[in-house]
Design a protein around this motif. Structure first.
Motif, PDB file in Angstrom:
ATOM      1  N   MET A   5      -6.173   2.855   4.767  1.00 41.61           N
ATOM      2  CA  MET A   5      -6.000   1.466   5.205  1.00 41.61           C
ATOM      3  C   MET A   5      -4.935   1.324   6.292  1.00 41.61           C
ATOM      4  N   ALA A  49     -12.103   0.960   5.890  1.00 38.47           N
ATOM      5  CA  ALA A  49     -11.010   0.230   5.234  1.00 38.47           C
ATOM      6  C   ALA A  49     -10.430  -0.907   6.088  1.00 38.47           C
ATOM      7  N   TYR A  99       0.804  -1.225   0.000  1.00 41.26           N
ATOM      8  CA  TYR A  99       0.000   0.000   0.000  1.00 41.26           C
ATOM      9  C   TYR A  99       0.838   1.277   0.000  1.00 41.26           C
ATOM     10  N   SER A 148      -7.660   5.966  -0.510  1.00 41.68           N
ATOM     11  CA  SER A 148      -7.760   4.545  -0.168  1.00 41.68           C
ATOM     12  C   SER A 148      -6.448   3.997   0.354  1.00 41.68           C
TER      13      SER A 148
END
Length: 406
Positions: A360, A235, A54, A356
């Motif tokens: 997370m 998330a 990520y 996004s």
């Protein structure tokens, strides 16, 4: 009629190519994580793998958006796909001949994260160049349907290949997917963007110009603010699904896989409805409804009793969560593709990727200790309640603005 056939064939060529690529990517991603789990049996290593995957999105999203608006989108997409495929091929060859340390998986995951970061805003920006405005909801429904199908079938294919072949062979499915997606995009003619004056702008100036899109369009501003606030709570929930099944309901991994399956089915059913029969006029309002629905269902999941019968209600809740996510995402994506000028679209979509990718890991850092104290069901309840309050608050402000405007 001829024009309709042309855009449909071009869109389906791109969409199917991307679906094949995503299918290979989801399969290989699953196999890599499973391989890492088998090799290390370490939650810490799995946690690091998630951060490594990520982190590139957080770091490179602004740059990816600017690249999508400044340079040839077809080239960026093909280059990203082929770069990920090439790295997978090199790693597969090395793995075939040598016993590589497990940390090398992080390199693959990082490269894949960088490639995906550049590819996502590009593909989302290419679609409105091919598709008429009045068809964007339907086509985004098809894209989400193919994405959900890849999300559903990818791990199954990855697990099957991993059970039969060594990891070096499994990686080749990613290579094949990248080649096929690149060929599909290469044969489609994509209209060139006007470039007047954009080359001379500084990086920071272009970044500000992309953010200006949200400042100028208050409808978009309100829904994106609501999404950013809600994703902070929502998330992390995907990481807690296994714990809900194993710790809360005291059931086996087979039941856990059924939960994941139900979420994907919810995504597929809602995508199919959007791509066929559903017509959306008030896209922002529908997107708010999807966000609000995600909060309500999360709250309900948090108060389901920990019984065997309760687990079936949880499965139903996860199915509705998958569907609600699309009710939020598909109209929002179509609205952005419809209203944002083509030369700014890449930067606008990179903002969503940035949201996004940031929510997370930050959400997990915040939610994990709380879930440790109150239990995962407690966090589902807290998340749902927070999302309902936040969405309602932003929706009230949005409604007031609409009334003033009218």
């Amino acid at each position: 009629m001829e024009k309709t056939k042309k855009w449909k064939s071009q869109f389906m060529t791109v969409a199917l190519g991307q679906a094949v690529s995503m299918l290979g990517s989801h399969g290989v991603q699953f196999a890599l994580i499973w391989w890492l789990a088998e090799k290390t049996s370490s939650p810490l290593m799995l946690g690091i793998s998630g951060i490594v995957a990520y982190l590139p999105m957080t770091l490179f999203s602004p740059l990816a958006g600017i690249a999508a608006d400044r340079y040839n989108r077809k080239f960026i997409s093909i280059f990203s796909d082929m770069a990920m495929g090439t790295v997978a091929f090199i790693y597969a060859v090395l793995l075939f001949f040598f016993e590589l340390p497990v940390w090398t998986v992080f390199v693959i995951l990082c490269v894949r994260g960088i490639g995906s970061t550049f590819q996502q805003p590009v593909i989302q920006s290419i679609i409105p160049q091919l598709v008429p405005k009045d068809q964007l909801v339907k086509t985004n429904g098809w894209m989400q349907l193919l994405n959900a199908g890849s999300f559903l079938l990818g791990p199954v294919i990855g697990a099957s290949l991993y059970a039969i072949f060594p990891m070096s062979i499994v990686l080749m499915s990613d290579v094949a997917g990248a080649i096929l997606a690149s060929i599909a995009l290469a044969v489609v003619k994509i209209p060139e963007l006007e470039k007047a004056g954009r080359e001379e702008q500084h990086f920071i100036a272009e970044l500000k110009e992309g953010l200006q899109v949200f400042k100028e369009d208050k409808n978009l501003f309100y829904i994106v603010v609501a999404e950013a606030l809600c994703m902070f709570f929502y998330a992390p929930l995907s990481s807690f699904y296994p714990l809900m099944t194993s710790d809360y309901f005291k059931l086996s991994a087979m039941y856990g896989s059924a939960v994941e399956l139900s979420f994907a089915v919810g995504m597929m059913v809602s995508s199919l409805l959007f791509s066929s029969v559903l017509k959306v006029n008030q896209k922002i309002r529908v997107s708010f409804i999807g966000l609000f629905g995600m909060g309500v269902i999360s709250l309900i999941c948090g108060i389901i009793p920990p019984t065997y019968a309760g687990w079936f209600f949880f499965v139903g809740g996860c199915l509705c969560l998958g569907a609600s996510g699309n009710v939020h995402t598909i109209p929002l994506t179509a609205y952005m593709q419809e209203t944002i000028s083509p030369e700014k679209m890449g930067r606008a979509f990179s903002v969503l990727t940035l949201i996004s990718s940031m929510t997370m890991p930050i959400g997990l850092l915040f939610s994990s200790p709380i879930a440790e104290e109150v239990g995962v069901a407690g966090w589902f309840f807290i998340s749902g309640l927070s999302m309902i309050v936040l969405t309602a608050g932003v929706l009230i402000l949005y409604s007031k603005r609409c009334r003033k405007k009218s």
